[in-house]
Design a protein around this motif. Structure first.
Motif, PDB file in Angstrom:
ATOM      1  N   ALA A  33     -21.856  -6.856 -32.473  1.00 37.30           N
ATOM      2  CA  ALA A  33     -20.743  -7.938 -32.325  1.00 37.30           C
ATOM      3  C   ALA A  33     -20.366  -8.278 -33.234  1.00 37.30           C
ATOM      4  O   ALA A  33     -18.905  -8.765 -33.527  1.00 37.30           O
ATOM      5  N   GLY A  34     -21.173  -9.637 -34.169  1.00 41.31           N
ATOM      6  CA  GLY A  34     -20.761 -10.497 -34.598  1.00 41.31           C
ATOM      7  C   GLY A  34     -20.322  -9.499 -36.025  1.00 41.31           C
ATOM      8  O   GLY A  34     -20.173 -10.392 -36.959  1.00 41.31           O
ATOM      9  N   GLN A  35     -21.744  -8.645 -36.500  1.00 45.17           N
ATOM     10  CA  GLN A  35     -21.387  -8.378 -37.416  1.00 45.17           C
ATOM     11  C   GLN A  35     -19.830  -7.359 -37.551  1.00 45.17           C
ATOM     12  O   GLN A  35     -18.694  -7.785 -38.892  1.00 45.17           O
ATOM     13  N   LEU A  36     -19.114  -6.459 -36.792  1.00 46.53           N
ATOM     14  CA  LEU A  36     -17.969  -6.523 -36.192  1.00 46.53           C
ATOM     15  C   LEU A  36     -17.230  -7.093 -36.625  1.00 46.53           C
ATOM     16  O   LEU A  36     -15.687  -7.618 -37.525  1.00 46.53           O
ATOM     17  N   ALA A  37     -17.047  -9.000 -35.939  1.00 48.60           N
ATOM     18  CA  ALA A  37     -16.176  -9.778 -36.041  1.00 48.60           C
ATOM     19  C   ALA A  37     -16.548 -10.329 -37.296  1.00 48.60           C
ATOM     20  O   ALA A  37     -15.098 -10.708 -37.645  1.00 48.60           O
ATOM     21  N   ARG A  39     -16.771  -8.556 -40.463  1.00 46.33           N
ATOM     22  CA  ARG A  39     -15.391  -8.011 -41.187  1.00 46.33           C
ATOM     23  C   ARG A  39     -14.103  -7.539 -40.966  1.00 46.33           C
ATOM     24  O   ARG A  39     -13.919  -7.581 -41.783  1.00 46.33           O
ATOM     25  N   TRP A  40     -14.041  -8.008 -40.017  1.00 46.61           N
ATOM     26  CA  TRP A  40     -12.522  -8.423 -39.468  1.00 46.61           C
ATOM     27  C   TRP A  40     -12.311 -10.044 -40.160  1.00 46.61           C
ATOM     28  O   TRP A  40     -11.046 -10.066 -40.441  1.00 46.61           O
ATOM     29  N   ILE A  46      -9.524 -11.843 -46.343  1.00 45.47           N
ATOM     30  CA  ILE A  46      -8.610 -11.699 -47.749  1.00 45.47           C
ATOM     31  C   ILE A  46      -6.848 -10.722 -48.003  1.00 45.47           C
ATOM     32  O   ILE A  46      -6.460 -11.451 -48.703  1.00 45.47           O
ATOM     33  N   VAL A  47      -6.413 -10.596 -46.630  1.00 52.10           N
ATOM     34  CA  VAL A  47      -5.451 -10.512 -46.431  1.00 52.10           C
ATOM     35  C   VAL A  47      -4.815 -11.250 -46.704  1.00 52.10           C
ATOM     36  O   VAL A  47      -3.186 -11.470 -47.239  1.00 52.10           O
TER      37      VAL A  47
END
Length: 79
Positions: A33-37, A39-40, A46-47
């Protein structure tokens, strides 16, 4: 096709280019979950940076219509 000059003593060496193993690789680990967060958050940062630079840069890229018309009228009066 290209032929070898020396004889190949074993048949499996000649067929090494076509060999496919029957061992399947282990399944990929799922992201935590930490890695997914993370990445998001990185994608959002960046956006947001691209959108922010576009918003801040648009006034600098747009031409001022009043100064362009003034310069054109002054150039026509000077002739």
């Amino acid at each position: 096709m290209f032929r070898r000059r020396e004889p190949v003593p074993f048949a499996f060496l000649a067929e090494a280019d076509r060999y496919r193993g029957n061992v399947t690789p282990p399944p990929r680990e799922r992201a935590s979950a930490g890695q997914l967060a993370g990445r998001w958050l990185l994608g959002f940062t960046i956006v947001a940076g691209l959108v922010g630079s576009l918003v801040l840069g648009m006034p600098a890229l747009s031409q001022d219509q009043s100064s362009t018309q003034t310069e054109q009228s002054q150039a026509s009066n000077g002739r």
